[in-house]
Design an enzyme around this catalytic site. Sequence first.
Site, short mmCIF file in Angstrom:
data_model
loop_
_atom_site.label_atom_id
_atom_site.label_comp_id
_atom_site.label_asym_id
_atom_site.label_seq_id
_atom_site.Cartn_x
_atom_site.Cartn_y
_atom_site.Cartn_z
CB SER A 138 -0.85 0.00 1.28
OG SER A 138 -1.51 1.24 1.47
CE1 TYR A 151 -3.64 -1.97 5.66
CE2 TYR A 151 -3.44 0.30 4.90
CZ TYR A 151 -3.62 -1.05 4.63
OH TYR A 151 -3.78 -1.48 3.33
P1 NAP Z 1 -11.32 -6.25 0.62
O1 NAP Z 1 -12.34 -6.13 -0.46
O2 NAP Z 1 -11.76 -6.08 2.03
O3 NAP Z 1 -10.55 -7.62 0.44
C1 NAP Z 1 -9.74 -8.17 1.45
C2 NAP Z 1 -9.57 -9.65 1.16
O4 NAP Z 1 -8.69 -10.21 2.15
C3 NAP Z 1 -10.89 -10.41 1.25
O5 NAP Z 1 -10.98 -11.29 0.15
C4 NAP Z 1 -10.78 -11.18 2.56
O6 NAP Z 1 -11.45 -12.44 2.44
C5 NAP Z 1 -9.27 -11.41 2.62
N1 NAP Z 1 -8.81 -11.75 3.96
C6 NAP Z 1 -8.87 -10.99 5.09
N2 NAP Z 1 -8.39 -11.69 6.13
C7 NAP Z 1 -8.03 -12.90 5.65
C8 NAP Z 1 -7.47 -14.08 6.23
N3 NAP Z 1 -7.20 -14.16 7.54
N4 NAP Z 1 -7.23 -15.15 5.43
C9 NAP Z 1 -7.50 -15.10 4.12
N5 NAP Z 1 -8.03 -14.03 3.50
C10 NAP Z 1 -8.29 -12.95 4.27
O7 NAP Z 1 -10.18 -5.14 0.41
P2 NAP Z 1 -9.12 -4.89 -0.78
O8 NAP Z 1 -8.99 -3.44 -0.92
O9 NAP Z 1 -9.44 -5.71 -1.97
O10 NAP Z 1 -7.79 -5.42 -0.07
C11 NAP Z 1 -6.86 -6.27 -0.70
C12 NAP Z 1 -5.44 -5.88 -0.32
O11 NAP Z 1 -5.16 -4.58 -0.83
C13 NAP Z 1 -5.18 -5.78 1.20
O12 NAP Z 1 -3.91 -6.32 1.48
C14 NAP Z 1 -5.20 -4.28 1.47
O13 NAP Z 1 -4.45 -3.96 2.61
C15 NAP Z 1 -4.58 -3.79 0.18
N6 NAP Z 1 -4.82 -2.38 -0.15
C16 NAP Z 1 -6.08 -1.88 -0.27
C17 NAP Z 1 -6.27 -0.54 -0.59
C18 NAP Z 1 -7.64 0.08 -0.72
O14 NAP Z 1 -7.75 1.33 -0.69
N7 NAP Z 1 -8.69 -0.68 -0.91
C19 NAP Z 1 -5.16 0.28 -0.80
C20 NAP Z 1 -3.88 -0.25 -0.68
C21 NAP Z 1 -3.72 -1.59 -0.36
P3 NAP Z 1 -12.29 -13.16 3.60
O15 NAP Z 1 -12.84 -12.08 4.49
O16 NAP Z 1 -13.31 -13.94 2.84
O17 NAP Z 1 -11.28 -14.05 4.27
#
Ligand code: NAP
Length: 251
Positions: A138, A151
């Site tokens: 991120s 975070y």
């Molecule tokens: P999201 O829609 O909330 O997706 C998060 C995913 O992580 C879900 O599929 C969730 O699946 C999974 N997850 C959470 N805990 C887990 C565990 N213990 N074991 C396996 N899977 C797990 O959010 P997203 O934005 O797509 O996030 C994906 C990645 O991008 C993350 O690493 C986040 O930090 C990063 N990111 C996001 C942003 C943003 O603005 N959205 C920006 C920079 C980086 P389940 O709940 O079904 O397990």
Amino acid sequence: MSESTAAEVTPVAVVTGASSGIGAATARALASQGFQVVLGARRVDRVQALAAEIGGTGMQLDVTDEESVARFVDGLDSVHVLVNNAGGAKGLDPVATANLDDWRWMWETNVLGTLRMTRALLPALEASGDGLIVTITSVAALEAYDNGAGYTSAKHAQGVLHRTLRYELLGRPIRLTEIAPGMVDTDFSLVRFDGDKERADAVYQGLTPLTADDVAEVIGFVASRPPHVNLDQIVLKPRDQASARRNIKTG
Ligand code: NAP
């Protein structure tokens, strides 16, 4: 192996956290590029439904649980791409009132989850002859911001783990790419604010964030480079966001 047999081998891509957001979009993108995608998340119904749609395999995976990881990787002997995407944030508290359970969740999921998955799949990535590890960190892995230390510290640690591997794996057939996105409109903020939809929606109001597909498209590009090309780190942000701390709303 004869040339014709080698040509028939479908490369395998593993995507963690593929039940929503960036992970789900990445699973779709990689499947459309010809990868056999193995999708993992705790919400197994979701990954299985998406797997059925894209011709992949969906399995239950909790990256914070050693046994779950062991079950998930069992039988994965050759893996071309591992996307360490599972992760997220909990809360937005100043250090002075930090919630230790939230910090533990963030460190267990983002940092130790990436470590568990990477460690478990390194032999399979090497066995493929051209492995690629993509870790979704991120802009929070590069900057600090107010009330975000749980975070940002976890994402910094995840980034350093990933960047260390770039040195440790030098000379072996495994490439490493860190993807550091800014604001992406997914369930990220809904999870961060414990299901408070109004608060989550407000994060993305008044600017145009990235979509999960925007990020997935970049991952697809990374995964389609020839074996000698390593894209080390890619930072992508919406035009409306200059840094983790500044966007067109904050001025
Ligand atoms: P999201 O829609 O909330 O997706 C998060 C995913 O992580 C879900 O599929 C969730 O699946 C999974 N997850 C959470 N805990 C887990 C565990 N213990 N074991 C396996 N899977 C797990 O959010 P997203 O934005 O797509 O996030 C994906 C990645 O991008 C993350 O690493 C986040 O930090 C990063 N990111 C996001 C942003 C943003 O603005 N959205 C920006 C920079 C980086 P389940 O709940 O079904 O397990």
